[in-house]
Design an enzyme around this catalytic site. Structure first.
Site, mmCIF file in Angstrom:
data_model
loop_
_atom_site.group_PDB
_atom_site.id
_atom_site.type_symbol
_atom_site.label_atom_id
_atom_site.label_comp_id
_atom_site.label_asym_id
_atom_site.label_seq_id
_atom_site.Cartn_x
_atom_site.Cartn_y
_atom_site.Cartn_z
ATOM 1 N N LYS A 10 0.849 -1.199 0.000
ATOM 2 C CA LYS A 10 0.000 0.000 0.000
ATOM 3 C C LYS A 10 0.874 1.235 0.000
ATOM 4 O O LYS A 10 2.014 1.213 0.494
ATOM 5 C CB LYS A 10 -0.961 0.020 1.195
ATOM 6 C CG LYS A 10 -0.316 0.161 2.573
ATOM 7 C CD LYS A 10 -0.088 1.577 3.014
ATOM 8 C CE LYS A 10 0.789 1.602 4.239
ATOM 9 N NZ LYS A 10 1.821 2.467 4.437
ATOM 10 N N ASP A 142 -2.252 -1.099 10.213
ATOM 11 C CA ASP A 142 -2.284 -1.110 8.745
ATOM 12 C C ASP A 142 -2.943 -2.362 8.177
ATOM 13 O O ASP A 142 -3.054 -2.496 6.963
ATOM 14 C CB ASP A 142 -0.856 -1.041 8.183
ATOM 15 C CG ASP A 142 -0.345 0.388 8.089
ATOM 16 O OD1 ASP A 142 -1.167 1.315 8.195
ATOM 17 O OD2 ASP A 142 0.863 0.558 7.897
#
Ligand code: ATP
Length: 297
Positions: A10, A142
């Site tokens: 990401k 995350d």
């Protein structure tokens, strides 16, 4: 049974840093985007002691992750999945082929843990999104955003995940570093430098981001952890400058660093910049939920 999936890395298209919560985590506002640069994970059932008859199949689970020393977040994901679901399936091996730079700000460990949850959900038949989200929250800030790859607005400490529409074509030049940065140390440095906004400041950032969604204007593509990463690794300034000079519309440190990203509205311009100035580096593109599809192999 053998299953496989990708664990897309990401990027934080923006990351606004807020105050520390009671649990010690920082509040933040971040648009997180999964990209095509991804690890590969494979799950297979094990035979032998692991034939399902063992009283404790978890004792025989194996995680292979060449290139990453020490405890692996995927092992924790496996343990937590078994605990939370009481899944009694036989032991499994999860093999990880690392393609994402390690400790580099692309959340590779979190992506792998999220991918492992997808594999386990399919292997066990327990495909309960809320349960997976709860397990993911316990694994790290995350992880929840990555259980289903795509584009999200993450708030809280990253665990409040709102999916937002995908964006137009763009290219992401990924320039890894030969150094590593520890995420907790970067947050500590941010505190030392007095970078975090107060609650009101963070609300203002959230309002501005919401008004710009889904395709954030360049002016909002800001990483407020970047000054902390630069303070710990000043040489990154030179890399940022080279990426800017190569024509990136936005040059930024990825997450807590030290990977540097060049965002290009035009993907072919990203490839041309890579070919001319960053040979060997990757150009990734945004990816949605299909980037994390689980396939039988
Ligand atoms: P984040 O942006 O979430 O902080 P990062 O990209 O900075 O992540 P990771 O690659 O996720 O960093 O690795 C951080 C640490 O986690 C490493 O020091 C590594 O030893 C450990 N780790 C545990 N499991 C994994 C994994 N599957 N892949 C990579 N690192 C892992």
């Amino acid at each position: 049974m053998r299953l496989e999936t990708r664990a897309p890395g990401k990027i934080n298209v923006c990351l606004f840093l807020g105050p520390t919560r009671e649990d010690g985590r920082h509040e933040l506002v971040s648009v997180m985007q999964s990209v095509t640069l991804a690890d590969r994970l494979r799950l297979e059932e094990l035979d032998g002691d692991g034939d399902g008859a063992s009283p404790d199949p978890a004792a025989f689970d194996v995680v292979d992750c060449p290139g990453v020393e020490g405890p692996n977040l995927v092992s924790t994901a496996l343990e937590r999945f078994r605990q939370a679901t009481r899944w009694g399936g036989g032991p499994v091996r999860i093999s990880i082929d690392k393609r994402l730079p390690v400790a580099a700000g692309m959340a590779g460990g979190s992506a792998d843990a999220a991918a492992a949850l997808r594999l386990l959900a399919r292997a066990s038949g327990i495909e309960d999104p809320e349960l997976l989200h709860d397990i993911a929250v316990g694994l790290g800030a995350d992880v929840p955003a990555q259980v289903l790859p795509g584009r999200v607005l993450a708030t809280g400490a990253g665990e409040v995940v709102e999916r937002i529409p995908g964006v137009t074509r763009y290219g992401v030049l990924v320039v890894p570093s030969d150094r590593q940065l520890s995420t907790p140390e970067v947050f500590q440095e941010a505190d030392r430098l007095g970078l975090p906004r107060d609650a009101q400041g963070l609300r203002e950032a959230l309002d501005a981001v919401r008004a710009g969604l889904p395709d954030l204007p360049d002016a909002l593509c800001v990483n407020e952890l970047q000054p902390a990463a630069l303070s710990l690794l000043p040489e990154l300034e030179g890399t940022l400058e080279r990426v800017r000079d190569a024509g990136a519309d936005v040059a930024m440190v990825s997450g807590s660093g030290p990977t540097v990203l060049g965002l290009f509205h035009d993907r072919s311009a990203a490839k041309a910049a890579r070919d001319a100035h960053f040979p060997g580096c990757k150009v990734a593109k945004p990816v949605g939920p299909h980037g994390g599809e689980v396939l039988a192999s």
